[in-house]
Enzyme design. Structure first.
Site, PDB file in Angstrom:
ATOM      1  CB  VAL A 214      -1.244   0.070   1.434  1.00 27.38           C
ATOM      2  CG1 VAL A 214      -1.861  -0.921   1.211  1.00 27.38           C
ATOM      3  CG2 VAL A 214      -0.564   0.211   2.112  1.00 27.38           C
ATOM      4  N   GLY A 215       2.204   1.453   0.438  1.00 31.46           N
ATOM      5  CA  GLY A 215       3.080   2.583   0.206  1.00 31.46           C
ATOM      6  C   GLY A 215       4.303   2.116  -0.021  1.00 31.46           C
ATOM      7  N   GLY A 217       8.330   3.626   0.099  1.00 34.48           N
ATOM      8  CA  GLY A 217       9.130   5.346   0.123  1.00 34.48           C
ATOM      9  C   GLY A 217      10.474   5.450   0.111  1.00 34.48           C
ATOM     10  N   GLY A 218      11.190   5.780   0.262  1.00 32.36           N
ATOM     11  CA  GLY A 218      12.764   5.916  -0.304  1.00 32.36           C
ATOM     12  C   GLY A 218      13.611   5.153   0.803  1.00 32.36           C
ATOM     13  N   GLY A 220      11.515   2.360   2.689  1.00 36.64           N
ATOM     14  CA  GLY A 220      11.129   1.052   2.617  1.00 36.64           C
ATOM     15  C   GLY A 220       9.954   1.132   2.244  1.00 36.64           C
ATOM     16  CB  SER A 221       7.624  -1.333   0.899  1.00 35.80           C
ATOM     17  OG  SER A 221       8.254  -2.046   1.629  1.00 35.80           O
ATOM     18  CB  VAL A 222       3.906   1.030   3.682  1.00 32.98           C
ATOM     19  CG1 VAL A 222       2.608   0.783   4.442  1.00 32.98           C
ATOM     20  CG2 VAL A 222       5.083   2.384   4.358  1.00 32.98           C
ATOM     21  CE  LYS A 237       6.624   3.863   7.582  1.00 38.03           C
ATOM     22  NZ  LYS A 237       6.319   5.361   8.179  1.00 38.03           N
ATOM     23  CG  ASP A 331       9.084  17.534   5.564  1.00 38.94           C
ATOM     24  OD1 ASP A 331       7.969  18.928   5.029  1.00 38.94           O
ATOM     25  OD2 ASP A 331       8.754  16.575   4.973  1.00 38.94           O
TER      26      ASP A 331
END
Length: 607
Positions: A214-215, A217-218, A220-222, A237, A331
């Site tokens: 479902v996700g 990122g720079g 890792g993954s989700v 995650k 952020d």
């Protein structure tokens, strides 16, 4: 809100602060296990209550002989008088007061060069004090403190529940015929053995069944996953340790873990499990199935005023919940807010909330601001700016998901590396609200350089959208909405810096702040087929959706090629990372003592 100042180096009594954290943990355990209601009892009442609960266990006190104590005055049977680990060692009880009144019970060892105890505290050298106030040392001390609290309370809880199970079993066994008793005793003993083994078992990746991604990122993954034994649905995650070490992101990950374990708010995503193996670390969080607010905003274009007001209300409540924990997000973006099954939002992604930005990050932002000094930015009308942003979103799906990221929502003082406080999050929320009502962020440009230039010259660029074209009249702002955003996107000295100021603004005059989740129906409620419906997230088997992550994968490949040339993270780099959320497991009936084993209680922070 004053706790946000704790992000600066500690200047007060660190021992008292850590004791306060331990006190919260202590009360949480007692309340969770039904021993007392913390707010209704004094410290003495708590001690007597604990003695009543555990006296029947006939526990032998550990190190109870007087020779194990420096002075006889220190010997106490009260649990709340146990010494608490602290970087500045003190004999503190749960209320933060000195437990041991004898000022001279510690021997003077200053002649040997070791720290000397005096008046209940340790006299430290300047070098030692500098170490004590370091954030890393503070965190390690708190971890140690929480570890021992968790360990001994779980031991006591286990003994208490085991005795309850045995009592219920014996009561039920008397009602059974003699012919069945041996078999039932054998089953009972078998369940207890399984229970003990489960207590010793570490949680691992294999305990989760992955369903779909479902996700990405720079770092890792989700994944949407289900825990095999409890059937809990989680967002798992997964992050690589070597990559985090190479990119100097370990502190940010530990910060996110610490916030998630501390958070107990309906506005913040809950952490269920945190664990690690030799290669990766894992955060198993509650799954929020409605997707992120960026997707909702991109699909909606411009929100109606009352819809934008609803989401702004919930966002301010969510960020206030984070501020009350003593953290600044810094952020905030629409992607950081997730839409729950009921339509209400939750704040997530706390990796940069440590209050400390690395020197490399600060320097890179300063360089970017300098590079845009000579950038020529064309004058654009509000309608043109909205059209440019919508075109970018439709033609370049990577734009809103860039790894590098543009500073659309970041306060100028953060970009310049200057001192700041939690009002920087109000700047970000003002930018998000501007986008909700206008259809584009206040400083967006046709490219990243133009965005940086707009932000550097934000006073000139920040304008109220006004439309004369009959096709766009509905996009014109109300005066109170514009006045509110101007109190968020402004200089720090004039900016809103508390939830109270937000609540008192005329724009929110009709909002029932105390009952937002019950008094209002969200504008959008996800249409879900099941608890594992991931339809509001990107489909990672679809080429079009995967195009958004091209830059992510390129960065991951570049990092992978560099990782082996650097030292691996130290073995203790992720110490204190493991966590299991708490669940009650008291027996409820005598029949359960015979028919089914109690589920194993979960543990708190473990090393």
């Amino acid at each position: 809100m004053n706790r946000v100042n704790d992000m600066s180096p500690v200047e007060g009594d660190l021992g008292l602060q850590l004791s306060s954290e331990a006190d919260k943990k202590f009360d949480a355990y007692m309340k969770r296990h039904g021993l007392f209601e913390p707010g209704n009892l004094s410290n003495n009442d708590k001690e007597r209550n604990l003695e009543d609960q555990f006296n029947s266990m006939k526990l032998s006190p550990v190190a109870s002989s007087k020779e194990n104590y420096p002075d006889n005055h220190m010997h106490s049977k009260h649990i709340s008088k146990l010494p608490i680990a602290s970087p500045i060692p003190r004999g503190l009880d749960r209320s933060g007061e000195l437990s041991y009144k004898d000022n001279n019970h510690w021997s003077d060892r200053s002649s040997t060069g070791s720290p000397r105890w005096e008046n209940g505290s340790m006299n430290l050298s300047v070098e030692e004090m500098e170490k004590v106030v370091q954030p890393k040392v503070k965190r390690m001390a708190t971890i140690c403190q929480m570890f021992f609290l968790d360990h001994y309370f779980e031991q006591l809880h286990y003994l208490y529940t085991r005795k309850q199970r045995a009592r219920l079993f014996e009561e039920q066994l008397l009602k059974e015929p003699d012919s069945r008793r041996d078999e039932l005793v054998k089953r009972y003993n078998g369940r207890e053995r399984v229970y003990l083994r489960k207590r010793r078992t570490r949680i691992s990746h294999g305990d989760f069944q992955t369903i779909t991604q479902v996700g990405q990122g720079g770092y890792g993954s989700v994944w949407l996953a289900r825990k095999r034994d409890t059937k809990e649905i989680v967002a798992l995650k997964i992050m690589n340790k070597s990559v985090l070490h190479k990119m100097d992101e370990i502190r940010h990950v530990l910060t996110e873990r610490d916030i998630l374990t501390t958070a107990n708010s309906e506005w913040l995503v809950r952490l269920l499990y945190a664990f690690q193996d030799t290669s990766n670390i894992y955060l198993a969080m509650e799954f929020v199935p409605g997707g992120d607010f960026r997707t909702l905003l991109s699909n909606s274009g411009v929100l109606r005023d009352h819809h934008a007001k609803f989401y702004a209300t919930e966002m301010f409540l969510a960020i206030d919940a984070l501020h009350q924990l003593g953290y600044i997000h810094r952020d905030l973006k629409p992607e950081n807010f997730l839409v729950g099954a009921s339509g209400h939002i939750k704040l997530t992604d706390f990796g940069l909330s440590s209050g400390i930005i690395s020197k490399k990050k600060i320097e890179s932002m300063k360089i970017r601001l300098q590079e845009v000094n000579n950038v020529v930015v064309p004058e654009r009308s509000m309608r043109e700016r909205r059209q440019v942003f919508r075109t970018l979103l439709s033609q370049d799906p990577v734009y809103a998901h860039s790894v590098v990221g543009s500073p659309d929502y970041m306060a100028p003082e953060v970009l310049r590396g200057e001192n700041y406080n939690h009002s920087v999050d109000y700047w970000s929320l003002g930018c998000i609200m501007y986008e909700c009502l206008s259809g584009f962020p206040p400083f967006s440009g046709s490219n990243v350089n133009e965005t940086w230039s707009n932000l550097k010259n934000w006073r000139k660029c920040f304008q109220r959208p006004h439309y004369d074209d009959p096709r766009d009249l509905e996009f014109n702002w109300r005066d109170d909405a514009w006045d509110f955003v101007c109190h968020c996107i402004t200089d720090p000295k004039d900016r809103f810096c508390s939830l109270k100021q937000v609540m008192q603004h005329p724009y929110f005059s009709k909002i029932d702040w105390k009952n937002v989740r019950t008094a209002y129906r969200p504008p959008f409620v996800p249409d879900l087929n099941s608890e594992i419906d991931a339809g509001y997230f990107d489909d990672f088997t679809n080429e079009n959706d995967m195009s958004k992550y091209k830059e992510v994968h390129e960065k991951q490949a570049a990092i992978a090629n560099m990782v082996n040339t650097f030292n691996k993270p130290k073995r203790n780099a992720f110490i204190g990372f493991t966590f299991r959320h708490q669940k009650n497991s008291h027996p409820t009936s005598s029949s359960s003592a015979l028919s089914s084993p109690l589920s194993a209680p979960s543990f708190g922070t473990l090393l």
